[in-house]
Motif scaffolding. Structure first.
Motif, mmCIF file in Angstrom:
data_model
loop_
_atom_site.group_PDB
_atom_site.id
_atom_site.type_symbol
_atom_site.label_atom_id
_atom_site.label_comp_id
_atom_site.label_asym_id
_atom_site.label_seq_id
_atom_site.Cartn_x
_atom_site.Cartn_y
_atom_site.Cartn_z
ATOM 1 N N SER A 159 0.846 -1.192 0.000
ATOM 2 C CA SER A 159 0.000 0.000 0.000
ATOM 3 C C SER A 159 0.882 1.241 0.000
ATOM 4 O O SER A 159 2.039 1.211 0.409
ATOM 5 N N GLY A 160 0.325 2.311 -0.492
ATOM 6 C CA GLY A 160 1.059 3.560 -0.559
ATOM 7 C C GLY A 160 1.752 3.736 -1.901
ATOM 8 O O GLY A 160 1.452 3.031 -2.877
ATOM 9 N N ARG A 161 2.672 4.695 -1.908
ATOM 10 C CA ARG A 161 3.352 5.032 -3.161
ATOM 11 C C ARG A 161 4.857 5.048 -2.946
ATOM 12 O O ARG A 161 5.342 5.238 -1.846
ATOM 13 N N ALA A 162 5.594 4.858 -4.039
ATOM 14 C CA ALA A 162 7.054 4.939 -4.009
ATOM 15 C C ALA A 162 7.501 5.890 -5.113
ATOM 16 O O ALA A 162 7.016 5.822 -6.242
ATOM 17 N N SER A 163 8.438 6.741 -4.770
ATOM 18 C CA SER A 163 8.958 7.684 -5.767
ATOM 19 C C SER A 163 9.866 6.951 -6.746
ATOM 20 O O SER A 163 10.293 5.820 -6.506
ATOM 21 N N ARG A 164 10.172 7.632 -7.847
ATOM 22 C CA ARG A 164 11.116 7.057 -8.810
ATOM 23 C C ARG A 164 12.462 6.790 -8.151
ATOM 24 O O ARG A 164 13.084 5.761 -8.373
ATOM 25 N N ALA A 165 12.907 7.754 -7.336
ATOM 26 C CA ALA A 165 14.212 7.605 -6.683
ATOM 27 C C ALA A 165 14.221 6.386 -5.771
ATOM 28 O O ALA A 165 15.192 5.622 -5.769
ATOM 29 N N GLU A 166 13.150 6.174 -5.007
ATOM 30 C CA GLU A 166 13.096 5.004 -4.122
ATOM 31 C C GLU A 166 13.215 3.717 -4.927
ATOM 32 O O GLU A 166 13.988 2.821 -4.596
ATOM 33 N N PHE A 167 12.461 3.628 -6.016
ATOM 34 C CA PHE A 167 12.478 2.427 -6.847
ATOM 35 C C PHE A 167 13.848 2.223 -7.493
ATOM 36 O O PHE A 167 14.429 1.143 -7.406
ATOM 37 N N TRP A 168 14.382 3.284 -8.134
ATOM 38 C CA TRP A 168 15.617 3.116 -8.900
ATOM 39 C C TRP A 168 16.847 2.949 -8.017
ATOM 40 O O TRP A 168 17.795 2.250 -8.385
ATOM 41 N N TRP A 169 16.870 3.582 -6.833
ATOM 42 C CA TRP A 169 17.985 3.347 -5.923
ATOM 43 C C TRP A 169 17.981 1.896 -5.453
ATOM 44 O O TRP A 169 19.026 1.265 -5.348
ATOM 45 N N PHE A 170 16.781 1.372 -5.140
ATOM 46 C CA PHE A 170 16.697 -0.021 -4.707
ATOM 47 C C PHE A 170 17.083 -0.953 -5.856
ATOM 48 O O PHE A 170 17.782 -1.950 -5.655
ATOM 49 N N GLN A 171 16.637 -0.615 -7.064
ATOM 50 C CA GLN A 171 17.015 -1.411 -8.233
ATOM 51 C C GLN A 171 18.522 -1.383 -8.429
ATOM 52 O O GLN A 171 19.129 -2.415 -8.709
ATOM 53 N N LEU A 172 19.168 -0.240 -8.275
ATOM 54 C CA LEU A 172 20.622 -0.123 -8.391
ATOM 55 C C LEU A 172 21.320 -0.977 -7.336
ATOM 56 O O LEU A 172 22.306 -1.657 -7.643
ATOM 57 N N PHE A 173 20.801 -0.961 -6.113
ATOM 58 C CA PHE A 173 21.357 -1.800 -5.051
ATOM 59 C C PHE A 173 21.329 -3.270 -5.465
ATOM 60 O O PHE A 173 22.326 -3.983 -5.317
ATOM 61 N N ILE A 174 20.204 -3.733 -5.997
ATOM 62 C CA ILE A 174 20.081 -5.132 -6.421
ATOM 63 C C ILE A 174 21.076 -5.431 -7.541
ATOM 64 O O ILE A 174 21.752 -6.460 -7.524
ATOM 65 N N TRP A 175 21.192 -4.541 -8.515
ATOM 66 C CA TRP A 175 22.132 -4.754 -9.618
ATOM 67 C C TRP A 175 23.576 -4.827 -9.122
ATOM 68 O O TRP A 175 24.365 -5.649 -9.579
ATOM 69 N N ILE A 176 23.937 -3.937 -8.212
ATOM 70 C CA ILE A 176 25.310 -3.910 -7.699
ATOM 71 C C ILE A 176 25.622 -5.207 -6.952
ATOM 72 O O ILE A 176 26.674 -5.821 -7.162
ATOM 73 N N VAL A 177 24.715 -5.619 -6.079
ATOM 74 C CA VAL A 177 24.949 -6.850 -5.323
ATOM 75 C C VAL A 177 24.978 -8.052 -6.267
ATOM 76 O O VAL A 177 25.821 -8.943 -6.118
ATOM 77 N N ASP A 178 24.085 -8.082 -7.251
ATOM 78 C CA ASP A 178 24.114 -9.158 -8.253
ATOM 79 C C ASP A 178 25.471 -9.207 -8.948
ATOM 80 O O ASP A 178 26.042 -10.280 -9.139
ATOM 81 N N LEU A 179 25.982 -8.057 -9.332
ATOM 82 C CA LEU A 179 27.282 -7.984 -9.992
ATOM 83 C C LEU A 179 28.389 -8.510 -9.084
ATOM 84 O O LEU A 179 29.237 -9.291 -9.513
ATOM 85 N N ILE A 180 28.352 -8.108 -7.826
ATOM 86 C CA ILE A 180 29.378 -8.539 -6.880
ATOM 87 C C ILE A 180 29.290 -10.042 -6.633
ATOM 88 O O ILE A 180 30.302 -10.739 -6.610
#
Length: 160
Positions: free
Chosen positions: A19-40
């Motif tokens: 429920s609720g809303r997420a900003s673009r920054a919240e989504f894309w920062w979390f997505q970047l975190f996942i990509w970085i950890v995946d890469l590592i």
């Protein structure tokens, strides 16, 4: 303003909150975190780790993916809410990602065309000797197509 750290805190604190809303920054920062950890976890060890240690990195990747799947889906749904769409829109996104997999599976279940087609002879209709010879020619082929054609003609003229 949503920072990288704040995004991680928000997504992990709202672990299962759709429920609720997420900003673009919240989504894309979390997505970047996942990509970085995946890469590592996956890419770097595959390049530098000894082969016998790679399985442990793969297991770490599976654990990380399992831990971040629910927060990722939740932040995705909250992001959809922010742009005015229902969370059910996520099913449409997942469906478009699953269709190519289903088509690929179906294409690989059905038998091949009988006889020779534009891409060569049917591998099920060739003897093992023919397959070995064909495979040998493919491995030893050069850029000189004429030489390959001459070799193939010579091989097919020989009776086995």
């Amino acid at each position: 303003m949503m920072t990288f750290k704040k995004s991680l805190e928000t997504c992990l604190n709202k672990y299962a909150t759709m429920s609720g809303r997420a900003s673009r920054a919240e989504f894309w920062w979390f997505q970047l975190f996942i990509w970085i950890v995946d890469l590592i976890i996956i890419a770097i060890p595959n390049l530098f780790a000894p082969e016998d240690q790679r399985m442990s990195f793969f297991i770490a990747y599976l654990i990380f993916s399992a831990v971040t799947l629910i927060p990722y889906l939740c932040v995705f749904v909250r992001r959809l809410h922010d742009i005015g769409h229902s969370g059910y829109f996520l099913w449409l996104v997942l469906l478009f990602n699953i269709i190519p997999i289903i088509v690929g599976l179906i294409a690989n279940i059905f038998p091949g065309e009988k006889g020779t087609n534009d891409y060569g002879p049917n591998p099920l209709e060739q003897s093992e000797d023919d397959l070995t010879l064909t495979h040998h020619l493919e491995l030893t082929s050069t850029d000189n197509n004429t030489a390959i054609d001459e070799q193939t003609e010579e091989i097919t003229d020989v009776e086995l």
